[in-house]
Write a protein that holds these residues in place. Structure first.
Motif, short mmCIF file in Angstrom:
data_model
loop_
_atom_site.label_atom_id
_atom_site.label_comp_id
_atom_site.label_asym_id
_atom_site.label_seq_id
_atom_site.Cartn_x
_atom_site.Cartn_y
_atom_site.Cartn_z
N ASN A 191 0.83 -1.20 0.00
CA ASN A 191 0.00 0.00 0.00
C ASN A 191 0.86 1.25 0.00
N ARG A 192 2.03 1.18 0.65
CA ARG A 192 2.92 2.34 0.73
C ARG A 192 3.73 2.52 -0.55
N ASP A 193 4.27 1.44 -1.09
CA ASP A 193 5.19 1.55 -2.23
C ASP A 193 4.51 1.43 -3.59
N LEU A 194 3.39 0.72 -3.66
CA LEU A 194 2.71 0.53 -4.93
C LEU A 194 1.52 1.46 -5.10
N GLY A 195 1.11 2.14 -4.04
CA GLY A 195 -0.01 3.07 -4.14
C GLY A 195 -1.31 2.39 -4.51
N LEU A 196 -1.72 1.40 -3.72
CA LEU A 196 -2.96 0.67 -4.02
C LEU A 196 -4.16 1.59 -3.93
N SER A 197 -5.09 1.39 -4.85
CA SER A 197 -6.31 2.21 -4.86
C SER A 197 -7.37 1.57 -3.98
N THR A 198 -7.03 1.42 -2.72
CA THR A 198 -7.97 0.80 -1.78
C THR A 198 -8.66 1.88 -0.96
N GLY A 199 -9.90 1.64 -0.67
CA GLY A 199 -10.68 2.54 0.16
C GLY A 199 -11.48 1.73 1.17
N PRO A 200 -12.16 2.40 2.07
CA PRO A 200 -12.96 1.67 3.06
C PRO A 200 -14.11 0.92 2.41
N ILE A 201 -14.32 -0.31 2.86
CA ILE A 201 -15.42 -1.12 2.34
C ILE A 201 -16.70 -0.72 3.08
N PRO A 202 -17.75 -0.35 2.37
CA PRO A 202 -18.99 0.05 3.05
C PRO A 202 -19.60 -1.12 3.81
N PRO A 203 -20.20 -0.85 4.97
CA PRO A 203 -20.78 -1.93 5.77
C PRO A 203 -21.85 -2.73 5.04
N ARG A 204 -22.56 -2.13 4.08
CA ARG A 204 -23.66 -2.83 3.42
C ARG A 204 -23.17 -4.05 2.63
N THR A 205 -21.88 -4.05 2.21
CA THR A 205 -21.39 -5.19 1.45
C THR A 205 -21.27 -6.45 2.31
N TYR A 206 -21.18 -6.27 3.62
CA TYR A 206 -21.08 -7.42 4.52
C TYR A 206 -22.44 -8.01 4.87
N LEU A 207 -23.49 -7.24 4.68
CA LEU A 207 -24.82 -7.65 5.19
C LEU A 207 -25.33 -8.97 4.61
N PRO A 208 -25.29 -9.21 3.28
CA PRO A 208 -25.84 -10.48 2.78
C PRO A 208 -25.15 -11.71 3.36
#
Length: 284
Positions: A191-208
């Motif tokens: 994440n530091r050296d490659l600059g991953l385009s990651t963001g917080p996962i919204p809680p709704r994706t866990y619900l199902p």
């Protein structure tokens, strides 16, 4: 539609009729033949070049050689001296396929990534992207002094994050051959050296998934989704899995499908305190 008079039905000797890809008896209705197999090439050749016939499996990024390698097979028909000779040839062939330590590390890591993707029921696209990410980390010299197993697990986790798939570090660490600390160190390095385009996962994706594991109905899941969406700003910065578990807990509390905070916390792989504090935030 045409009628074939030269051939007759094998059951009643009646006349046969060919309709599309089916040959049917006109008297008894027996389907004599259907769905003919086309053994020709899979591509249309519009040039004067060679006509490409069937060429085997497609290329894949989940293997170090893109799936182009060959293997010397095994046969029980070989006996004695010939069998030992083929075994020695197979050993030399396997050694020759790996040209360097980096390539050997790729083989091991890609095998681990394929295993993790299968254990977590992840699609092939995630598997291939994780292998590409590991290749980038290896080219960036990020593996020196770090665990290959940790990097394999970290690439799977990072691709899940970038694709918005609800998989926690704990879930991946449970099936990985690396500790959660090794996974976190490898993920932080990428994440530091490659600059991953990651963001917080919204809680709704866990619900199902959480609702299915808790045995809750679609009504509870729908109410939890609405609750999490209405109070999204109030739970900012909290563990999204814990927020999803809290939403399901509060939604189930209003019905006859009540669950305990401990059960919700166990499914989300968080502490009961996390679910309790998220529940207070959602209520407020």
């Amino acid at each position: 539609m045409s009628t074939t008079q030269s051939n007759s039905c094998p059951e009643c000797a009646g006349a046969l009729r060919t309709d599309g890809t089916e040959t049917v008896c006109q008297q008894c209705g027996l389907v004599v033949a259907e769905d003919p197999i086309d053994h020709g090439p899979e591509w249309r050749n519009f040039s004067d070049g060679p006509n490409r016939e069937r060429t085997g499996a497609p290329l894949t990024r989940s293997r170090h050689d893109r799936g182009l390698s060959t293997e010397i097979g095994r046969s029980t028909r070989l006996k004695g001296r010939k069998r030992r000779q083929v075994a020695r040839m197979r050993t030399q062939h396997d050694r020759a396929r790996v040209g360097s330590t980096a390539e050997r590390n790729q083989i091991y890591a890609f095998t681990e990534i394929r295993r993790l993707a299968g254990a977590l029921s992840l699609p092939r696209s995630v598997r291939d992207q994780a292998c590409v990410l590991f290749d980038s980390a290896q080219d960036g010299d990020l593996l020196r002094g770090r665990s290959l197993e940790g990097f394999a697990a970290a690439t799977v986790y990072a691709v899940c994050r970038t694709n918005g798939l609800a998989r926690t570090i704990g879930e991946i660490a449970d099936v990985a051959r690396a500790e959660e600390r090794e996974l976190q160190v490898a993920y932080d390095a990428m994440n530091r050296d490659l600059g991953l385009s990651t963001g917080p996962i919204p809680p709704r994706t866990y619900l199902p998934r959480f609702a299915t594991e808790l045995g809750l109905s679609a009504t509870v899941e729908r109410d939890a989704r609405a609750l999490v969406a209405e109070t999204g700003a109030a739970v900012g910065g909290r563990n999204p899995g814990g927020v999803a578990a809290a939403g399901l807990y509060l939604a189930a509390k209003e019905t006859d499908e009540q669950i305990t905070q401990a059960a919700a916390a166990e499914v989300a792989d968080v502490s009961v305190v996390t679910v309790r504090s998220a529940s207070v935030a959602l209520r407020d």
